[in-house]
Design an enzyme around this catalytic site. Structure first.
Site, short mmCIF file in Angstrom:
data_model
loop_
_atom_site.label_atom_id
_atom_site.label_comp_id
_atom_site.label_asym_id
_atom_site.label_seq_id
_atom_site.Cartn_x
_atom_site.Cartn_y
_atom_site.Cartn_z
N ASN A 231 0.88 -1.17 0.00
CA ASN A 231 0.00 0.00 0.00
C ASN A 231 0.91 1.21 0.00
O ASN A 231 1.23 1.78 1.04
CB ASN A 231 -0.92 -0.01 1.22
CG ASN A 231 -1.92 -1.15 1.15
OD1 ASN A 231 -2.48 -1.45 0.10
ND2 ASN A 231 -2.11 -1.84 2.27
N GLU A 312 -8.09 -3.66 -3.07
CA GLU A 312 -8.38 -3.01 -1.79
C GLU A 312 -8.27 -1.49 -1.88
O GLU A 312 -7.68 -0.85 -1.02
CB GLU A 312 -7.43 -3.55 -0.71
CG GLU A 312 -7.57 -5.05 -0.52
CD GLU A 312 -6.71 -5.57 0.63
OE1 GLU A 312 -7.26 -6.32 1.45
OE2 GLU A 312 -5.53 -5.21 0.70
N ARG A 345 1.34 -7.86 -8.44
CA ARG A 345 0.61 -8.77 -7.54
C ARG A 345 -0.74 -9.16 -8.11
O ARG A 345 -1.46 -8.32 -8.66
CB ARG A 345 0.46 -8.16 -6.15
CG ARG A 345 1.80 -8.00 -5.46
CD ARG A 345 1.67 -7.28 -4.14
NE ARG A 345 1.27 -8.15 -3.03
CZ ARG A 345 0.22 -7.96 -2.26
NH1 ARG A 345 -0.62 -6.97 -2.51
NH2 ARG A 345 -0.03 -8.76 -1.24
N ASP A 386 -6.36 -15.37 1.64
CA ASP A 386 -5.39 -14.40 2.15
C ASP A 386 -4.60 -14.93 3.34
O ASP A 386 -4.88 -14.57 4.48
CB ASP A 386 -6.12 -13.10 2.54
CG ASP A 386 -5.14 -11.96 2.81
OD1 ASP A 386 -3.93 -12.14 2.57
OD2 ASP A 386 -5.58 -10.89 3.27
N GLU A 414 0.06 -12.45 10.41
CA GLU A 414 -1.17 -11.66 10.43
C GLU A 414 -2.36 -12.50 10.90
O GLU A 414 -3.21 -12.02 11.66
CB GLU A 414 -1.44 -11.12 9.02
CG GLU A 414 -2.75 -10.36 8.89
CD GLU A 414 -2.98 -9.78 7.49
OE1 GLU A 414 -2.11 -9.99 6.61
OE2 GLU A 414 -4.02 -9.14 7.29
N TRP A 564 -15.52 -9.14 3.41
CA TRP A 564 -14.71 -8.69 4.55
C TRP A 564 -15.30 -9.21 5.86
O TRP A 564 -14.88 -8.81 6.93
CB TRP A 564 -14.62 -7.16 4.59
CG TRP A 564 -13.71 -6.57 3.54
CD1 TRP A 564 -12.91 -7.27 2.66
CD2 TRP A 564 -13.48 -5.19 3.27
NE1 TRP A 564 -12.22 -6.41 1.86
CE2 TRP A 564 -12.55 -5.12 2.21
CE3 TRP A 564 -13.99 -4.00 3.82
CZ2 TRP A 564 -12.11 -3.90 1.68
CZ3 TRP A 564 -13.55 -2.79 3.30
CH2 TRP A 564 -12.62 -2.75 2.23
#
Lengths: 725, 725
Positions: A231, A312, A345, A386, A414, A564
């Site tokens: 990001n 995203e 990606r 993910d 994560e 989500w």
């Protein structure tokens, strides 16, 4: 009082290890480059036969590093002074390349060396002037450094070195760490402190840590670092930051590590003053070409870009009705003259309310196969969702024969307990690498897709999302170092077993005590499956806490996007639980080859670890154990939590064998892991019970808190949360 | 190539220091608790006469720490095994209190001990059973620990210990670090990484760093830590966080360190669900009482609160038309039964466009003298503006005789080059402490106000805003450690000289090499004045960059508040420069006693270092040097920058004497400091030149960049910026 006792133990440990230079306690900073005195006398004597000296005939920055590291290691491991010279006095270790060493040129190594390419190496015991010696040689200086670290690893792990004859070359060309580090030093999904990169004091101040980071990477063959978050912030491409990046590149260069950056697709607008970032716009192309040429004036060996686009909320070519290939190729064209690459990606999903998230990357990228430029890699996460504790391999592997696909693993935990849970990830990596895509019949493993052998691609890569921060031990959890280590070792040689990698790491990092090595290996090899059990057994996935992803959150619903939420993924209802991805459901399974479909399509034959990934299963469904699905689900959750207690008992046997400081650290961390495993177990069982309407099987202790208690927990300052911008 | 060379030097340094336990390089983590082998043979032999053993008769958590630290130090400094026992074998060092040690009780120390109170200590050489020994004793265990650290310091600095007879007690009761640490681990105005407090993994995980932080504080007598930012977040007062705070308190307790928190005044609304935070509201009082009682169930020895209220937008009693005393007393009343205190900050200024900021704290607080509860300290910054390189002492000192005033110094270098500039702050602290308020005639120094002796207050305190982060060396700049050290030593004994404190620190931290000690002392003692010269000479102040406060920004104007700009403070115009605070100006000077006014009121007599603080001075004004003000201003700026180069030359003489890693670190940092000094010099001279319309005096090199260049610089990610919330 627990606390006092533990403090005293630490002190005592310090007090007992008085050295000639300083008082010292182990804090994990040395990672696996820990050159403490070896204990086995026979081994030491065997090694001492080769410590008459180190011979390096012609110096270069990289060859000097190899010599210094070797000297450092020998002096530490053998506790003896080791000298070096540029001429052969007889005996010792000779390092160099045929072009930099007359001795090595005179040895008949050319056939062996031919097979090792630009980065491989040859280590042999031989005789020079009729004196026994060990030769570490390669075609290029970096190969010598890699060979030296390999040789050091043999000593650390107490391997015999008589008649040693090793030829090694990396299976993968680009072995890269992705740092999701922001310019304010926060780290997205970082749990080991904050970014290593002290941007404010760069370029003038070079932290010793940059050097030790490079040493650690070189020691396991990692040859690239993407310094910034996917990001991305366009500021990194401005002159002041490029000068800072150049300073890091200067540190990393002699260790064979190239620096890469993330390219924010909208940079031409944000810092270039253009009105568009359309990849087919002439001004945009010109801006990127100029910017990239500028980058190479600061960093002549700049590696290239990693790009997260149209994912995203990140900008990308689709904002201008172009496709991913248009975007990637525009950057690739400007990088090509400098031999730079683009790692584009595939982790994308549309902003509209989607169909099954698991299908979207495939849907968007498969049609583009063959349309990417020669210096573009498409970077694909190991699984289609993910980085969950367990996912099937990504359907793109094997589905884009004309495109080199790069593997993206996540080292930072994560979804696996942050830096608090002991989870050795090599088994997760291997499960994916060894999976068979059947793209060209049996044996078309993901590893062969990634190493290029299946479709004959020479451009290959593996990326690991780094778990490294500025914690004194780098990774927060001492055992998380093993995941960094494993990424490097498996990227060099994907055929290594999880067990081999674990044993190397244990011996180099903790101890060569055979009994303890066995215990530690057992803990590590079991740990990932244990975590799957107490978090997401039977194929469950994406049921963690909202946003920060800390702890269980199977009840998460009503968010901006269905995909989500947790309810979207577990689909629990009165009838049962699980996501039907077969032909009667989302059809995600149909993205795989028929052979793979066959394994998972029928409820009866589907391996139970993927059952709820592919099927919506009735609560009363009879499992192989004879239990109903509901009972089995409960048993898995309880088994997972119990296994952490077992881990605790195993670790306790290392008291007095590993240093006291790390013994205490890990003891505390495992007990937190145990509490959090029970938290996951209780929260999930209580929540799913609201659908199954069944009792927790007798014999299993009842949760001590209510579901509403677990649902009420909030963690406003959990680490690693996405920055606002 | 510079870089390669420096990397190799570091490696060589590592390679040359092989210890029996491990390969080791110095990274500054050990601070001044560095117990490396002493070099002077005579001194070592003198000390060895007392290493037969350590005698501790009765154990307690604190006494065990004293014994362990002493053993650690002796073994490191003397490189000899030191045993301990609970009986006197003859010779050695006896530690304890009369109540825990029969031997000590039997010695005639009671008179000496009487003078040392709860925290002081007595160290004497004496004979027991006719054997020479050293006795470290105190009335309380913590005094023994302080005495032990003091004794260790004597050894580190190679003092003679024959016939030693030391009696010492702290002049100040509360010696406290204020951590401006946020719950997300960012640190407001922090330049040494991020917060030490790993809230996420507390209370379960105790970082070794917490223990070493406590050791370091105890070694210099710091007995309190305010863990959270003065811009407080109420979450810290919720149960989950109080449990985390309790875990830290458990670590700190045996080291004599109490924990304190910052109280957000609006907490009753934000986490208490009340509709008001009015300090006179019964529900608000009840809420705080309940909350404070709850805190003490977790932390029985909780120290109390630091409060920033009605300052820079923080909520406070004035939101409800109450005054600061109303707010402070409400909290004090609830803390009193637990012996907790309130440290209420006087750093306030009204939200309306103000008159001279320098006057506001005095205007708001002086009228409240006498209205604060017994357990309230009013915490006053050293100067009336905000931690500038040089400020006069705060006019409140001496102006509130009925109120105990606590000193607030800033260790973190918000306005002094962050953690990049070498600035030893003891001279700044001493300048303030030794300043004479004349409140009760000559000799009414600020130190005597703060230590309570002037008005007979027993509640006394000194706070330092910490410069500590999770950088491996704690403070970013190796020399910044000296500022942490100096705060502790001066809070214990404000009459110590800057030079004495510097020399202690140098010998313990770097070297006992006499020539080098002299050089280092010279560098340190000059450093603060040097920084004043290149940043804010002649009494200039508050002309730094906007918001982040990094670098020069004399041109800052047109901000939400006039007193958040630079032009407000330097008042430069065609006629001259400086802020007239005399009777003909803002009258701020009139807040001081007549004797003080007399020193500064006349342009002719005003000491030049405060000239532009108190006077608006014509550009052509003749200075003592005979130069015009403009020429003098230029010369000071150039002199400052040149002095950094001198510092550079001095440091270079320590090559090979201090360890290579820190030698390289400091070398890089000083060259950055030199570049930034030139940046300050050029930016300020060019900017002020637009008013003076005069040339830079001949002989001074012309700036190589334009004013607009300096004005164009932006630092979007400068560290330490206020969080948004």
């Amino acid at each position: 009082m627990i606390l006092y006792r533990s403090m005293f133990r630490v002190f005592l440990a310090i007090a007992l290890c008085v050295s000639t230079t300083t008082v010292y306690s182990e804090d994990g900073y040395q990672l696996w480059l820990r050159y403490n005195k070896l204990t086995d006398a026979a081994t030491i004597n065997q090694y001492k036969a080769y410590t008459q000296g180190i011979v390096l005939e012609k110096e270069s920055p990289t060859l000097l590093l190899a010599r210094q590291e070797l000297q450092l290691a020998l002096q530490g491991l053998l506790q003896t002074k080791v000298t070096f010279s540029n001429t052969f006095q007889g005996g010792g270790i000779i390092i160099g390349t045929p072009s930099s060493s007359g001795i090595i040129a005179s040895l008949a190594l050319s056939d062996k060396l031919k097979a090792t390419g630009d980065e491989g190496f040859v280590i042999v015991q031989t005789r020079v002037k009729n004196k026994p010696c060990i030769v570490i040689s390669a075609n290029k200086d970096i190969g010598v450094l890699y060979g030296t670290f390999h040789f050091i690893r043999l000593l650390q792990t107490q391997q015999r070195i008589e008649n040693i004859a090793i030829t090694s070359a990396p299976a993968i060309k680009h072995r890269i760490l992705n740092h999701w580090d922001n310019l304010d030093r926060t780290v997205e999904r970082g749990y080991a402190g904050f970014s290593l990169w002290d941007w404010h004091r760069l370029p003038g101040y070079i932290d010793q840590r940059y050097i030790d980071y490079a040493r650690a990477n070189a020691s396991i063959g990692i040859n690239g670092a993407v310094l910034t978050n996917v990001n991305a912030n366009a500021q990194i491409l401005t002159e002041p930051y490029l000068k800072k990046v150049a300073a890091l590149a200067n540190v990393f260069r002699p260790y064979g590590i190239k620096v890469y950056l993330t390219a924010r697709f909208s940079a031409p607008v944000e810092i270039g003053g253009l009105s568009t970032a359309d990849p087919l716009d002439a001004n945009v192309k010109a801006w990127w070409k100029k910017k990239i040429d500028e980058i190479y004036t600061y960093i002549p060996d700049f590696g290239g870009f990693t790009v997260k686009a149209n994912s995203e909320g990140q900008p990308g070519p689709q904002n201008y009705n172009r496709n991913h290939a248009d975007g990637a190729n525009m950057l690739a064209e400007a990088l090509a003259p400098h031999n730079g690459i683009v790692m584009w990606r595939a982790f994308v999903y549309s902003n509209e309310v989607p169909e099954d998230r698991a299908k979207q990357a495939y849907n968007e990228f498969k049609p583009l196969d063959g349309s990417f430029a020669k210096n573009v890699l498409v970077q694909v996460k190991n699984g289609p969702i993910d980085f969950q504790p367990r996912e099937p391999f990504h359907p793109l592997f094997g589905a884009m024969p004309k495109t080199p696909l790069m593997m993206e693993f996540q080292l930072t935990q994560e979804y696996l307990g942050f830096a608090t849970h002991l989870v050795y990830l090599a088994p997760l990596f291997k499960e994916c690498l060894d999976a068979d895509t059947y793209a060209k019949g049996k044996g078309s493993t993901v590893a062969h897709v990634v190493d290029g052998s299946l479709e004959n691609h020479s451009l290959t890569g593996i990326a690991g999302v780094a778990n490294i921060g500025n914690d004194r031990n780098w990774t927060g959890h001492p055992f998380a170092q093993a995941n960094w280590y494993a990424l490097g070792r498996l990227a060099w040689n994907p055929s290594l077993s999880s067990e081999t990698v674990a044993e190397e790491w244990i011996r180099a990092t903790f101890t060569n005590n055979e009994k303890s090595v066995h215990t530690l290996k057992d803990m590590m090899l079991a740990s990932r499956e244990v975590t799957v059990q107490y978090m997401t057994p039977l194929g469950l996935h994406h049921i963690m806490g909202w946003n920060h992803h800390y702890g269980p959150g199977p009840w998460i619903k009503d968010k901006p996007r269905a995909d989500w939420t947790s309810v979207y993924y577990h689909q629990a209802d009165e009838n049962g639980i699980g996501f039907n991805r077969t032909a009667t459901g989302s059809k995600a399974l149909l993205q795989y080859t028929p052979e793979v479909q066959k394994i998972y399509s029928s409820l009866e034959n589907c391996p139970e670890e993927y059952l709820l990934w592919y099927h919506h299963v009735p609560w009363n469904y009879k499992m192989k154990s004879g239990r109903t699905l509901w009972d089995e689900l409960c048993h898995r959750y309880y088994q997972g939590a119990d296994s952490v207690r077992r881990m605790q008992q195993q670790w306790s046997t290392l008291k007095g064998i590993v240093d006291e400081e790390r013994f205490q650290q890990v003891s505390s961390l495992i007990s937190i892991q145990h509490q959090e495993a029970i938290w996951w177990r209780n929260a999930c069982v209580l929540y799913f019970q609201t659908f199954s309407k069944k009792d927790i099987p007798s014999g299993l202790e009842k949760p001590d808190q209510s579901l509403s208690y677990y649902q009420s927990l909030e963690f406003p300052f959990a680490p690693g949360i996405k920055p606002k911008w």
